[in-house]
Scaffold this motif. Structure first.
Motif, PDB file in Angstrom:
ATOM      1  N   ASP A 149     -14.739   5.224 -13.949  1.00 45.90           N
ATOM      2  CA  ASP A 149     -13.533   5.848 -14.515  1.00 45.90           C
ATOM      3  C   ASP A 149     -12.287   5.125 -14.006  1.00 45.90           C
ATOM      4  O   ASP A 149     -12.269   4.630 -12.882  1.00 45.90           O
ATOM      5  N   PRO A 150     -11.229   5.118 -14.821  1.00 41.08           N
ATOM      6  CA  PRO A 150      -9.956   4.619 -14.292  1.00 41.08           C
ATOM      7  C   PRO A 150      -9.401   5.595 -13.256  1.00 41.08           C
ATOM      8  O   PRO A 150      -9.614   6.806 -13.360  1.00 41.08           O
ATOM      9  N   LEU A 151      -8.706   5.088 -12.252  1.00 36.28           N
ATOM     10  CA  LEU A 151      -8.029   5.948 -11.280  1.00 36.28           C
ATOM     11  C   LEU A 151      -6.695   6.388 -11.883  1.00 36.28           C
ATOM     12  O   LEU A 151      -6.140   5.695 -12.726  1.00 36.28           O
ATOM     13  N   PRO A 152      -6.175   7.533 -11.432  1.00 41.07           N
ATOM     14  CA  PRO A 152      -4.889   8.005 -11.976  1.00 41.07           C
ATOM     15  C   PRO A 152      -3.801   6.934 -11.825  1.00 41.07           C
ATOM     16  O   PRO A 152      -2.967   6.757 -12.715  1.00 41.07           O
ATOM     17  N   ALA A 153      -3.822   6.193 -10.724  1.00 43.76           N
ATOM     18  CA  ALA A 153      -2.915   5.052 -10.513  1.00 43.76           C
ATOM     19  C   ALA A 153      -3.651   4.084  -9.595  1.00 43.76           C
ATOM     20  O   ALA A 153      -4.519   4.496  -8.829  1.00 43.76           O
ATOM     21  N   PRO A 154      -3.332   2.776  -9.661  1.00 40.34           N
ATOM     22  CA  PRO A 154      -4.010   1.817  -8.780  1.00 40.34           C
ATOM     23  C   PRO A 154      -3.830   2.203  -7.309  1.00 40.34           C
ATOM     24  O   PRO A 154      -2.778   2.711  -6.926  1.00 40.34           O
ATOM     25  N   VAL A 155      -4.869   1.945  -6.518  1.00 47.80           N
ATOM     26  CA  VAL A 155      -4.816   2.285  -5.094  1.00 47.80           C
ATOM     27  C   VAL A 155      -5.119   1.047  -4.251  1.00 47.80           C
ATOM     28  O   VAL A 155      -5.712   0.083  -4.728  1.00 47.80           O
ATOM     29  N   ILE A 156      -4.695   1.103  -2.996  1.00 44.03           N
ATOM     30  CA  ILE A 156      -4.999   0.033  -2.056  1.00 44.03           C
ATOM     31  C   ILE A 156      -6.068   0.530  -1.086  1.00 44.03           C
ATOM     32  O   ILE A 156      -5.920   1.594  -0.481  1.00 44.03           O
ATOM     33  N   THR A 157      -7.163  -0.221  -0.983  1.00 44.31           N
ATOM     34  CA  THR A 157      -8.236   0.133  -0.049  1.00 44.31           C
ATOM     35  C   THR A 157      -8.455  -1.052   0.893  1.00 44.31           C
ATOM     36  O   THR A 157      -9.304  -1.893   0.658  1.00 44.31           O
ATOM     37  N   PRO A 158      -7.683  -1.100   1.967  1.00 40.90           N
ATOM     38  CA  PRO A 158      -7.738  -2.285   2.838  1.00 40.90           C
ATOM     39  C   PRO A 158      -9.000  -2.331   3.693  1.00 40.90           C
ATOM     40  O   PRO A 158      -9.598  -1.297   3.993  1.00 40.90           O
ATOM     41  N   THR A 159      -9.409  -3.559   4.040  1.00 46.09           N
ATOM     42  CA  THR A 159     -10.471  -3.716   5.042  1.00 46.09           C
ATOM     43  C   THR A 159      -9.946  -4.660   6.119  1.00 46.09           C
ATOM     44  O   THR A 159      -9.083  -5.499   5.850  1.00 46.09           O
ATOM     45  N   ASP A 168     -17.076  -6.657   6.198  1.00 44.04           N
ATOM     46  CA  ASP A 168     -15.707  -6.164   6.351  1.00 44.04           C
ATOM     47  C   ASP A 168     -15.717  -4.657   6.595  1.00 44.04           C
ATOM     48  O   ASP A 168     -16.592  -3.950   6.106  1.00 44.04           O
ATOM     49  N   VAL A 169     -14.717  -4.192   7.353  1.00 46.59           N
ATOM     50  CA  VAL A 169     -14.704  -2.785   7.744  1.00 46.59           C
ATOM     51  C   VAL A 169     -13.577  -2.038   7.026  1.00 46.59           C
ATOM     52  O   VAL A 169     -12.410  -2.431   7.129  1.00 46.59           O
ATOM     53  N   PRO A 170     -13.909  -0.961   6.313  1.00 48.02           N
ATOM     54  CA  PRO A 170     -12.862  -0.179   5.642  1.00 48.02           C
ATOM     55  C   PRO A 170     -11.868   0.381   6.655  1.00 48.02           C
ATOM     56  O   PRO A 170     -12.249   0.792   7.740  1.00 48.02           O
ATOM     57  N   THR A 171     -10.588   0.380   6.292  1.00 52.11           N
ATOM     58  CA  THR A 171      -9.585   1.001   7.145  1.00 52.11           C
ATOM     59  C   THR A 171      -8.631   1.762   6.218  1.00 52.11           C
ATOM     60  O   THR A 171      -8.943   1.975   5.048  1.00 52.11           O
ATOM     61  N   THR A 172      -7.508   2.211   6.749  1.00 47.91           N
ATOM     62  CA  THR A 172      -6.531   2.905   5.914  1.00 47.91           C
ATOM     63  C   THR A 172      -5.164   2.269   6.154  1.00 47.91           C
ATOM     64  O   THR A 172      -4.946   1.614   7.170  1.00 47.91           O
ATOM     65  N   GLU A 173      -4.261   2.493   5.217  1.00 51.65           N
ATOM     66  CA  GLU A 173      -2.914   1.948   5.377  1.00 51.65           C
ATOM     67  C   GLU A 173      -2.282   2.504   6.651  1.00 51.65           C
ATOM     68  O   GLU A 173      -1.618   1.779   7.398  1.00 51.65           O
ATOM     69  N   ALA A 174      -2.487   3.800   6.918  1.00 46.90           N
ATOM     70  CA  ALA A 174      -1.898   4.429   8.107  1.00 46.90           C
ATOM     71  C   ALA A 174      -2.422   3.774   9.383  1.00 46.90           C
ATOM     72  O   ALA A 174      -1.659   3.494  10.318  1.00 46.90           O
ATOM     73  N   GLU A 175      -3.716   3.478   9.398  1.00 45.10           N
ATOM     74  CA  GLU A 175      -4.349   2.884  10.576  1.00 45.10           C
ATOM     75  C   GLU A 175      -3.824   1.457  10.834  1.00 45.10           C
ATOM     76  O   GLU A 175      -3.609   1.051  11.975  1.00 45.10           O
ATOM     77  N   ILE A 176      -3.609   0.724   9.762  1.00 43.34           N
ATOM     78  CA  ILE A 176      -3.109  -0.653   9.898  1.00 43.34           C
ATOM     79  C   ILE A 176      -1.755  -0.665  10.602  1.00 43.34           C
ATOM     80  O   ILE A 176      -1.499  -1.471  11.494  1.00 43.34           O
ATOM     81  N   VAL A 177      -0.897   0.261  10.205  1.00 48.14           N
ATOM     82  CA  VAL A 177       0.437   0.324  10.795  1.00 48.14           C
ATOM     83  C   VAL A 177       0.369   0.927  12.200  1.00 48.14           C
ATOM     84  O   VAL A 177       0.961   0.392  13.145  1.00 48.14           O
ATOM     85  N   ALA A 178      -0.415   2.010  12.349  1.00 48.50           N
ATOM     86  CA  ALA A 178      -0.503   2.697  13.655  1.00 48.50           C
ATOM     87  C   ALA A 178      -1.066   1.758  14.727  1.00 48.50           C
ATOM     88  O   ALA A 178      -0.625   1.782  15.883  1.00 48.50           O
ATOM     89  N   SER A 179      -2.021   0.914  14.354  1.00 46.37           N
ATOM     90  CA  SER A 179      -2.647   0.032  15.335  1.00 46.37           C
ATOM     91  C   SER A 179      -1.785  -1.201  15.621  1.00 46.37           C
ATOM     92  O   SER A 179      -2.114  -2.000  16.497  1.00 46.37           O
ATOM     93  N   GLY A 180      -0.712  -1.366  14.871  1.00 44.67           N
ATOM     94  CA  GLY A 180       0.163  -2.516  15.069  1.00 44.67           C
ATOM     95  C   GLY A 180      -0.377  -3.795  14.451  1.00 44.67           C
ATOM     96  O   GLY A 180       0.155  -4.882  14.684  1.00 44.67           O
ATOM     97  N   MET A 181      -1.454  -3.696  13.637  1.00 42.48           N
ATOM     98  CA  MET A 181      -1.996  -4.892  12.983  1.00 42.48           C
ATOM     99  C   MET A 181      -0.933  -5.544  12.101  1.00 42.48           C
ATOM    100  O   MET A 181      -0.836  -6.759  12.013  1.00 42.48           O
ATOM    101  N   VAL A 182      -0.158  -4.695  11.423  1.00 46.42           N
ATOM    102  CA  VAL A 182       0.953  -5.153  10.579  1.00 46.42           C
ATOM    103  C   VAL A 182       2.087  -4.152  10.794  1.00 46.42           C
ATOM    104  O   VAL A 182       1.835  -2.942  10.848  1.00 46.42           O
ATOM    105  N   SER A 183       3.313  -4.631  10.927  1.00 46.04           N
ATOM    106  CA  SER A 183       4.443  -3.712  11.142  1.00 46.04           C
ATOM    107  C   SER A 183       4.659  -2.858   9.893  1.00 46.04           C
ATOM    108  O   SER A 183       4.295  -3.252   8.781  1.00 46.04           O
TER     109      SER A 183
END
Ligand SMILES: Nc1ncnc2c1ncn2[C@@H]1O[C@H](COP(=O)(O)OP(=O)(O)O)[C@@H](O)[C@H]1O
Ligand SMILES: [Mg+2]
Length: 322
Positions: A149-159, A168-183
Motif C-alpha cells: 500500500d502507499p503510505l499516507p506521506a513518504p517517511v524516512i526510515t534510517p539505518t 544495517d541496523v534500523p534506528t530512528t530520527e530521534a535516536e540519530i540526533v540524541a546520540s549526536g551521530m548528526v546534529s
C-alpha cells in the motif's frame, strides 16, 4: 523507443563471459572493494568503478552482465537531474563504469525514504509492521495497511551503517540526533533534502512508467556542505515497480533486485551462509531489467561499454594514474 528484449538478450548473453567481478586499474594505487564498487584513491579524488557484482542481504551473490555500467550511468543521470536540490560528489564520468568524485566525510547513517509499505528483509517496513513491531523506525503508521500500500506521506526510515559483512541496523530520527551521530540542525537539512530528492525521483520515474517505491541516500560533508555521495536512485539503492502492474491486487512487478531476493527466498535462502549460484537465465533476465530501467528513465538507447573492458578502463583513467 526502448530497445526490445529480443534485441537485447543476445547482447547480454555475449557479455555473460565478460562480467566484471574485480578490476585492477594500473597506476591508481591500491584498490579497496565495497560490495559493488572497486575504490581507488589517486591523489585527493575517489575513483568508483562499478563492477557487475550484485549484493542482497548485505552480501555479494554473484555477477550480472552489464549491471555495473547501468548502475553508473543511471547514477550519473540522477546526479545531474537532482543537482538543483543538493550538491553532489561527481567530478567526472570518464568511462561508462566509472565515476570520479570528491572525497566526503560520510554521515554515519543511510537515509532510506519510502513511499510504500513493502519489503521481504528483516529491516523492511512491511516485515516490521506485519510482525507488530510498535512504532517501527519511530513512525506512527495507520492500522490496517496491506503489503505494498502507499503510505499516507513518504517517511524516512534510517539505518546506521553496518561494519563489513554485518546487516544495517534500523534506528530512528530521534535516536540519530540524541546520540549526536548528526546534529539536530544538520538532520533537519538531511530530512528536507531526502524528501525533496524522493519527490523528484518519483516524478521522473512516473514519466517513465515506473514507481520509485523506496530508495536509500548516502550523504556526506565536503567543505562543510551537505553533499549527495555514492549513488542515487539506481536499481541497487532503490526499489522500482512497473506502474502498469500496480493495481488493487497489490502484486506489482519489480524492475530491480527484489526479483533476486524473491528467487533466493523461493530456493530457501534467507541470508545466512553461502548463497546458491545465480543461474545464467536469471542473470540474463536481471540484466535485461536493469537495462530496460536505464532506457525507460533516461530515454536513451543503452550502448554496452567497448571491449576489452580492462584496456578501456585503463585508457579512460590514464589521466588519474601516476
Ligand atoms: N564521495 C564519497 N566520499 C566518501 N565515500 C564515498 C563517496 N561516495 C561513495 N563512498 C563510499 O564508497 C563505497 C562505494 O562502494 P560500494 O560498493 O557501494 O560499497 P558498499 O558495500 O558499502 O555498498 C561506499 O562505502 C560508499 O559509502
Ligand atoms: Mg553501496
Amino acid at each position: 523507443m526502448p530497445t526490445s528484449a529480443d534485441a537485447l538478450v543476445p547482447v547480454i548473453r555475449e557479455r555473460l563471459a565478460q562480467r566484471i567481478l574485480h578490476t585492477d586499474v594500473p597506476g591508481l594505487g591500491p584498490v579497496t572493494r565495497g560490495k559493488v564498487r572497486d575504490i581507488y584513491r589517486p591523489g585527493d579524488v575517489r575513483v568508483l568503478v562499478a563492477s557487475d557484482r550484485i549484493s542482497a542481504f548485505d552480501r555479494v551473490l554473484g555477477t550480472i552482465p552489464l549491471k555495473g555500467q547501468v548502475l553508473n550511468q543511471l547514477a550519473a543521470f540522477w546526479f545531474k537531474n537532482t543537482a538543483d536540490i543538493v550538491e553532489n560528489h561527481v567530478l567526472d564520468v570518464p568511462h561508462p563504469n566509472v565515476t570520479v568524485c570528491r572525497e566526503a566525510q560520510p554521515l554515519p547513517v543511510e537515509v532510506v525514504v519510502r513511499g510504500y509499505i513493502t519489503g521481504v528483509t528483516s529491516t523492511s517496513l512491511w516485515t516490521q509492521y506485519a510482525a507488530g513491531v510498535e512504532r517501527p523506525y519511530g513512525l506512527d503508521l495507520p492500522a490496517g495497511l496491506r503489503k505494498n500500500d502507499p503510505l499516507p506521506a513518504p517517511v524516512i526510515t534510517p539505518t546506521t551503517k553496518a561494519e563489513h559483512g554485518e546487516h544495517d541496523v534500523p534506528t530512528t530520527e530521534a535516536e540519530i540526533v540524541a546520540s549526536g551521530m548528526v546534529s539536530a540542525e544538520r538532520w533537519k537539512e538531511v530530512r528536507e533534502v531526502a524528501l525533496a530528492l524522493y519527490e523528484r525521483g518519483r516524478t521522473i520515474a512516473a514519466q517513465a512508467g515506473l514507481i520509485l517505491v523506496d530508495t536509500k541516500y548516502e550523504l556526506g560533508i565536503i567543505d562543510g556542505r551537505l553533499t549527495l555521495i555514492d549513488e542515487v536512485h539506481t536499481p541497487d539503492s532503490s526499489r522500482y515497480w512497473l506502474a502498469d502492474s500496480y493495481d488493487e491486487h497489490r502484486t506489482p512487478k519489480s524492475l530491480d533486485k527484489e526479483h533476486v531476493r524473491s528467487w533466493l527466498k523461493s530456493v530457501g535462502y534467507t541470508g545466512d551462509g553461502p548463497s546458491p549460484p545465480i543461474p545464467d537465465a536469471l542473470a540474463v533476465e536481471l540484466s535485461l531489467r536493469y537495462i530496460q530501467a536505464y532506457e525507460q528513465l533516461t530515454g536513451r538507447a543503452f550502448e554496452p561499454a567497448p571491449l576489452p573492458i580492462d584496456t578501456h578502463l585503463a585508457r579512460s583513467l590514464s589521466t588519474y594514474a601516476s
